[in-house]
Write a protein that holds these residues in place. Structure first.
Motif, PDB file in Angstrom:
ATOM      1  N   GLU A  10       5.005   7.683   2.074  1.00 47.63           N
ATOM      2  CA  GLU A  10       4.067   8.108   1.029  1.00 47.63           C
ATOM      3  C   GLU A  10       4.621   7.797  -0.357  1.00 47.63           C
ATOM      4  N   GLN A  11       5.913   8.031  -0.564  1.00 44.05           N
ATOM      5  CA  GLN A  11       6.535   7.760  -1.860  1.00 44.05           C
ATOM      6  C   GLN A  11       6.536   6.266  -2.170  1.00 44.05           C
ATOM      7  N   LEU A  12       6.791   5.453  -1.159  1.00 46.00           N
ATOM      8  CA  LEU A  12       6.784   4.001  -1.369  1.00 46.00           C
ATOM      9  C   LEU A  12       5.378   3.490  -1.683  1.00 46.00           C
ATOM     10  N   LEU A  13       4.375   4.058  -1.029  1.00 43.94           N
ATOM     11  CA  LEU A  13       2.997   3.663  -1.337  1.00 43.94           C
ATOM     12  C   LEU A  13       2.618   4.055  -2.758  1.00 43.94           C
ATOM     13  N   ASP A  14       3.106   5.207  -3.199  1.00 49.20           N
ATOM     14  CA  ASP A  14       2.818   5.660  -4.567  1.00 49.20           C
ATOM     15  C   ASP A  14       3.453   4.750  -5.610  1.00 49.20           C
ATOM     16  N   LYS A  15       4.506   4.034  -5.228  1.00 47.64           N
ATOM     17  CA  LYS A  15       5.225   3.187  -6.178  1.00 47.64           C
ATOM     18  C   LYS A  15       4.684   1.762  -6.238  1.00 47.64           C
ATOM     19  N   VAL A  16       3.670   1.471  -5.420  1.00 46.02           N
ATOM     20  CA  VAL A  16       3.053   0.142  -5.507  1.00 46.02           C
ATOM     21  C   VAL A  16       2.454  -0.008  -6.903  1.00 46.02           C
ATOM     22  N   PRO A  17       2.814  -1.058  -7.622  1.00 46.58           N
ATOM     23  CA  PRO A  17       2.412  -1.157  -9.031  1.00 46.58           C
ATOM     24  C   PRO A  17       0.909  -1.380  -9.217  1.00 46.58           C
ATOM     25  N   ALA A  18       0.370  -0.784 -10.293  1.00 42.53           N
ATOM     26  CA  ALA A  18      -1.011  -1.033 -10.685  1.00 42.53           C
ATOM     27  C   ALA A  18      -1.122  -2.488 -11.152  1.00 42.53           C
TER      28      ALA A  18
END
Length: 213
Positions: A10-18
């Motif tokens: 979940e944390q890695l998915l949240d860090k996917v850049p805009a």
């Protein structure tokens, strides 16, 4: 995968850049099931781009997805093993507040499944009559307006009773995935053993009886 792995994912998915729009973990789980239920196996290169962006836009050059992809592929293997063996699995469905209905709670998982089925259409190209019941059990949690040009599916959904609780809703998702696997990835039937014939030793043909003199 344990709870710590889910949190890390979940944390890695949240860090996917805009401006990329990655799936959340529950959507990811439903998406992976739709990927695995395709009648022809898909390569990771085909389905991984939708994990980090729902439109499969390319990743920026400086972004390193290796850690994220490794966890996603681990979950993919877990689900693949369960579906192949027709074993129960625990979908990543997470309880919301007490007022949320079962359909609202499983909605992200179902939305991910629908994304996979829309992006890779071979599953939906199979016999519609066979797919109808399991698909209706999954898609009943979507808004009817999201099911355009699906009159037969909507009619089937109308015949279903809404799940009484979250446990029943989750059971319906898993059962439907395994039913779909029987259609899109049927297991080979065991070859019946042919009984061997035991050759009996036959006595040599009797010769002429000697005459007594």
């Amino acid at each position: 995968m344990g709870e710590d792995d889910i949190v890390a994912l979940e944390q890695l998915l949240d860090k996917v850049p805009a401006p990329l729009e990655p799936l959340d973990v529950s959507m990811l789980d439903g998406y992976l099931c739709a990927v695995l239920l395709q009648p022809i196996p898909l390569l990771p290169a085909q389905w991984l781009p939708y994990v980090t962006d729902i439109e499969a836009r390319p990743l920026p050059p400086r972004y390193k997805p290796e850690a994220l992809h490794a966890l996603v592929l681990r979950r993919h293997q877990e689900l693949k093993a369960a579906i192949t063996e027709r074993q129960w699995f625990d979908p990543w469905v997470f309880e919301m507040d007490d007022e949320a209905t079962p359909s609202e709670t499983v909605f992200p998982w179902v939305a991910g499944f629908a994304l996979g089925a829309d992006m890779f259409t071979a599953l939906m190209g199979l016999s519609a009559a066979d797919l109808l019941e399991p698909l209706a059990t999954i898609y009943m949690h979507l808004d009817a307006d999201d099911l355009e040009d699906a009159d037969a599916l909507l009619a089937e959904i109308e015949t279903l009773e809404p799940p009484e609780d979250l446990s029943e809703a989750v059971e319906g998702l898993v059962r439907s995935c395994l039913q779909l696997a029987d259609i899109s990835r049927p297991q080979p039937k065991p070859v019946a053993e042919v009984p061997r014939r035991i050759a009996r030793k036959q006595a040599p043909p009797a010769g002429p009886t000697p005459r007594k003199r």
